[in-house]
Design an enzyme around this catalytic site. Structure first.
Site, PDB file in Angstrom:
ATOM      1  N   CYS A   2      -7.249  10.140  -6.500  1.00  0.00           N
ATOM      2  CA  CYS A   2      -8.265  11.095  -6.900  1.00  0.00           C
ATOM      3  C   CYS A   2      -8.222  12.325  -5.990  1.00  0.00           C
ATOM      4  CB  CYS A   2      -9.692  10.557  -6.842  1.00  0.00           C
ATOM      5  SG  CYS A   2      -9.883   9.000  -7.717  1.00  0.00           S
ATOM      6  N   ARG A  27      -3.041  14.361  -7.881  1.00  0.00           N
ATOM      7  CA  ARG A  27      -3.619  13.167  -7.255  1.00  0.00           C
ATOM      8  C   ARG A  27      -4.228  12.200  -8.271  1.00  0.00           C
ATOM      9  NH1 ARG A  27      -4.313  13.991  -1.845  1.00  0.00           N
ATOM     10  NH2 ARG A  27      -5.819  12.314  -1.751  1.00  0.00           N
ATOM     11  N   TRP A  73      -7.988   9.188 -10.598  1.00  0.00           N
ATOM     12  CA  TRP A  73      -6.950   8.200 -10.884  1.00  0.00           C
ATOM     13  C   TRP A  73      -7.668   6.865 -10.823  1.00  0.00           C
ATOM     14  CZ3 TRP A  73      -4.045   4.541  -7.693  1.00  0.00           C
ATOM     15  CH2 TRP A  73      -2.894   4.059  -8.337  1.00  0.00           C
ATOM     16  N   ASN A  99     -13.300   9.611  -3.336  1.00  0.00           N
ATOM     17  CA  ASN A  99     -11.903   9.191  -3.399  1.00  0.00           C
ATOM     18  C   ASN A  99     -11.771   8.006  -2.445  1.00  0.00           C
ATOM     19  OD1 ASN A  99      -8.913  10.553  -1.856  1.00  0.00           O
ATOM     20  ND2 ASN A  99      -9.093   8.972  -3.352  1.00  0.00           N
ATOM     21  N   GLY A 100     -11.253   6.899  -2.952  1.00  0.00           N
ATOM     22  CA  GLY A 100     -11.100   5.713  -2.106  1.00  0.00           C
ATOM     23  C   GLY A 100     -11.608   4.491  -2.839  1.00  0.00           C
ATOM     24  N   GLU A 460      17.229   5.367  -5.406  1.00  0.00           N
ATOM     25  CA  GLU A 460      16.329   6.509  -5.593  1.00  0.00           C
ATOM     26  C   GLU A 460      16.547   7.136  -6.974  1.00  0.00           C
ATOM     27  OE1 GLU A 460      13.704   7.590  -4.471  1.00  0.00           O
ATOM     28  OE2 GLU A 460      13.589   9.693  -4.968  1.00  0.00           O
ATOM     29  N   LYS A 464      13.604   7.552  -9.742  1.00  0.00           N
ATOM     30  CA  LYS A 464      13.267   8.861 -10.319  1.00  0.00           C
ATOM     31  C   LYS A 464      13.300   8.793 -11.842  1.00  0.00           C
ATOM     32  CE  LYS A 464      11.969  10.524  -7.899  1.00  0.00           C
ATOM     33  NZ  LYS A 464      11.480  10.589  -6.573  1.00  0.00           N
ATOM     34  N   GLU A 467      10.294   6.614 -13.282  1.00  0.00           N
ATOM     35  CA  GLU A 467       8.913   7.068 -13.193  1.00  0.00           C
ATOM     36  C   GLU A 467       8.596   8.241 -14.109  1.00  0.00           C
ATOM     37  OE1 GLU A 467       7.642   8.446  -9.294  1.00  0.00           O
ATOM     38  OE2 GLU A 467       9.638   9.176  -8.871  1.00  0.00           O
ATOM     39  N   HIS A 483      27.555 -10.145  -9.489  1.00  0.00           N
ATOM     40  CA  HIS A 483      26.805 -11.329  -9.057  1.00  0.00           C
ATOM     41  C   HIS A 483      25.604 -11.598  -9.955  1.00  0.00           C
ATOM     42  CE1 HIS A 483      29.363 -11.855  -5.599  1.00  0.00           C
ATOM     43  NE2 HIS A 483      29.224 -10.556  -5.326  1.00  0.00           N
ATOM     44  N   LYS A 578       0.171  11.026  -7.100  1.00  0.00           N
ATOM     45  CA  LYS A 578       0.820  11.234  -5.803  1.00  0.00           C
ATOM     46  C   LYS A 578      -0.115  10.756  -4.692  1.00  0.00           C
ATOM     47  CE  LYS A 578       3.899  14.718  -4.040  1.00  0.00           C
ATOM     48  NZ  LYS A 578       5.136  14.064  -4.485  1.00  0.00           N
TER      49      LYS A 578
HETATM   50  C1  F6R Z   1       8.326   8.602  -6.076  1.00  0.00           C
HETATM   51  C2  F6R Z   1       7.242   8.854  -5.136  1.00  0.00           C
HETATM   52  C3  F6R Z   1       6.640   7.703  -4.443  1.00  0.00           C
HETATM   53  C4  F6R Z   1       6.365   8.067  -2.970  1.00  0.00           C
HETATM   54  C5  F6R Z   1       5.593   6.926  -2.294  1.00  0.00           C
HETATM   55  C6  F6R Z   1       5.385   7.197  -0.832  1.00  0.00           C
HETATM   56  O1  F6R Z   1       8.805   9.770  -6.635  1.00  0.00           O
HETATM   57  O2  F6R Z   1       6.816   9.960  -4.956  1.00  0.00           O
HETATM   58  O3  F6R Z   1       7.442   6.567  -4.512  1.00  0.00           O
HETATM   59  O4  F6R Z   1       7.574   8.288  -2.336  1.00  0.00           O
HETATM   60  O5  F6R Z   1       4.353   6.764  -2.914  1.00  0.00           O
HETATM   61  O6  F6R Z   1       4.666   8.369  -0.638  1.00  0.00           O
HETATM   62  P1  F6R Z   1       4.685   9.132   0.738  1.00  0.00           P
HETATM   63  O7  F6R Z   1       6.084   9.582   0.967  1.00  0.00           O
HETATM   64  O8  F6R Z   1       3.726  10.259   0.561  1.00  0.00           O
HETATM   65  O9  F6R Z   1       4.244   8.139   1.776  1.00  0.00           O
END
Ligand code: F6R
Length: 583
Positions: A2, A27, A73, A99-100, A460, A464, A467, A483, A578
């Protein structure tokens, strides 16, 4: 997660906050709402993204110069209009955004219901408005009511509260969820993150845990909840510019941030080498070294581990939410390297706090200035990527890699600097990468293979793609396919192979041959074409260690375009947000 924002000043609060909400949408984007004081508290809220809700509810019809707002969120309570913030008490005179997570909300809700309070939502947050009401009814001031209410809460919170009886102030409280004050002239802001007010102020005061702030249009007072003493405000100048928090002509933040990487790589390389050397020395001297991180940052840490191994230094990578499995190994002879874009990831913060309790020395590699991790670590190395707003992390990853390379292999500095030109070259291949995206847009599964440093690269790449395109993807070591996972390869399944001409080239190609034999559709990336590939994208030559940085541009653009071709919005992947500031 949030995002929350509060404004007090002489501008129209709803207009200021609407703009801020757009900046905080990364967020959370399940629902949005705001409350302002205009003779009385008035609010509008509803489910959907900021602009959609605004089209329906026209936030700017709300007048008044003080207000609080929220983009959600969902964690507790479904995505409904009633569960959207802000939340009121029974009288409509107290309003909050949060938020929390309030862990003991059920217990509090029961108590408050027994006292006659009526609830309108299923959220944990609404209890806070009613608690404040309870204490106001007992004759307390607004400030004392907030303090007493917060004293009853367990969990994490960034809270903003407004009270119609004292409408000249916003009260903000922080415990484990971020809050930062934007200091203005005759106006002040309080938000989850700096981009929310960057347009208006670059002077910031980051609240610490257990801080409570009383914010009026001309003054800011900060008290510590535990000592009840007033704190000295530490104003930090933010050197981000407004454009960094805007799309500047790009259709999405993600694309803009991918394209920023030649620049942000150079910025990340602009480090104090003495500091990096000292960190490396501490790492070398420690009995144990743990990288701890989540998601994309965890993948960066896996590359860090391999770089250290090349220098004969042993380390382990631990996913932040799994730190408990190693915490009894952490002692005062341990170095923890915490990697995080935001510096606010709850799992990582807990891991770092626990590691520190056990006596470990903690270095963090961070993007977010003033973030919680920067305050609880012994030392912080910034990656200087500027605000990363796209939910899918891009430029933070290459920034983290740059710092890790520089720390483990300072002798590569010149080559790393020239690499930014090679990233420019890769960005020019956007059209070719888009064509590959067209090939995989209807796939059900995609596999990425790599060896050595390109194994975390493959992980990675898969993250990407998953998601933002919602296509199932897996990354794995090229030698591991046989395997088990090879059973899933059938005619036409796309398999992407990171195959630079390095020490692992032949083994990587042999993994690709196994795929070919089962009918998989092979797409190769490297500096020299091999006949096994159905398609091949040539990349510029660099040092064998540095290919992950080049390949990153490919899979980021590939994921972006696949997402676009499937009709998704890559900046707002479903179910995600995020900065995962909850556990
Ligand atoms: C993927 C992504 C997440 C963050 C993860 C850690 O694209 O953004 O997997 O990498 O939530 O976030 P940080 O780096 O902010 O600790």
């Amino acid at each position: 997660m949030c995002g929350i924002i509060g404004y007090i000043g002489s501008k129209k609060a709803s207009s200021v906050m609407l703009d801020s909400l757009r900046k905080l949408e990364y967020r959370g984007y399940d629902s949005v709402g705001m409350a302002v004081f205009d003779k009385e508290l008035r609010a509008r809220k509803g489910i959907g993204r900021v602009d959609l809700v605004n089209d329906r509810l026209d936030f700017q019809e709300l007048k008044g110069n003080v207000g609080i707002a929220h983009t959600r969120w969902a964690t507790h309570g479904g995505v409904t209009d009633d569960n959207s913030h802000p939340h009121f008490d029974c009288t409509g005179k107290v309003v909050i955004v949060h938020n929390g997570i309030i862990e003991n909300f059920l217990e509090l809700k029961d108590q408050l219901k027994r006292l006659g309070h009526g609830f309108k939502s299923d959220t944990d947050s609404e209890v806070v408005a009613h608690l404040i009401e309870k204490y106001l009814d007992l004759g307390n001031t607004f400030y004392d009511s907030v303090i007493k209410s917060v004293g009853e809460l367990k969990g994490s919170f960034a809270l903003l509260a407004l009270y119609a009886g004292e409408p000249d102030k916003i009260i903000a409280v922080r415990k484990d969820s971020p809050l930062v004050i934007g200091v203005g002239e005759g106006e002040n802001f309080i938000a989850s993150d700096v981009p929310a007010f960057l347009k208006h102020s670059r002077k910031a005061v980051f609240l610490k845990n257990h801080d409570v702030a009383v914010i009026t249009k001309d003054a800011i007072s900060i008290y510590n909840l535990e000592t009840c003493r007033e704190e000295v405000k530490q104003i930090q100048r933010i050197d981000w510019n407004v454009e960094q928090a805007e799309k500047t002509g790009f259709p999405h933040f993600m694309l803009k941030e991918i394209f920023e990487q030649p620049t942000t790589l150079r910025q990340a390389l602009n480090q104090n080498m003495q500091k990096l050397n000292n960190t490396l020395r501490e790492i070398k001297q420690a009995r144990r070294v743990y990288f701890i991180a989540a998601g994309t940052s965890y993948h960066a840490s896996m590359i860090g581990k391999q770089l250290l191994a090349r220098k004969g230094i042993g380390s382990e990578c631990v996913i932040a939410s799994e730190y408990k499995n190693i915490i009894n190994m952490v002692d005062d002879d341990t170095v923890v390297v915490a990697i995080s874009q935001s510096g606010e990831t709850a799992d990582l913060i807990e891991a770092v706090r626990e590691s520190k309790k056990n006596g470990a020395k903690v270095f963090s590699i961070i993007n977010g200035p003033g973030s919680t991790l920067t305050r609880i670590s012994d030392d912080t190395i910034y990656i200087y990527a500027g605000p990363e707003i796209g939910v899918a992390s891009t430029k933070a990853f290459t920034g983290q890699l740059a710092v890790l390379y520089l720390m483990a292999m300072p002798e590569l500095k010149d080559e790393l600097i020239t690499l930014s030109n090679k990233l420019e070259e890769m960005l020019k291949k956007e059209g070719l990468i888009r064509r590959i995206a067209e090939k995989i847009r209807n796939a059900n599964d995609v596999y990425f293979l790599g060896k050595g440093l390109n194994y975390p690269t493959a992980l990675e790449a898969a993250l990407k793609l998953k998601e933002i395109s919602y296509i199932h993807a897996e990354g794995m070591p090229a030698g591991e396919l046989k395997h088990g996972t090879l059973a899933l390869i059938e005619k036409g399944v796309p398999v992407m192979v990171f195959a630079p001409k390095n020490e692992f080239f032949h083994e990587t190609i042999s993994g690709a041959q196994e795929v070919k034999a089962r009918g998989g559709y092979l797409i190769g990336f490297g500096d020299e074409k091999h006949e096994v590939f159905d398609e091949f994208l040539k990349v510029p030559k660099t040092l064998p260690e540095l290919y992950p940085l080049i390949f990153t541009i490919i899979f980021q653009l590939l994921s972006y375009y696949t997402s676009i071709l499937r009709g998704n919005n890559p900046d707002f992947p479903r179910n995600l947000a995020k900065s995962v500031t909850v556990k």
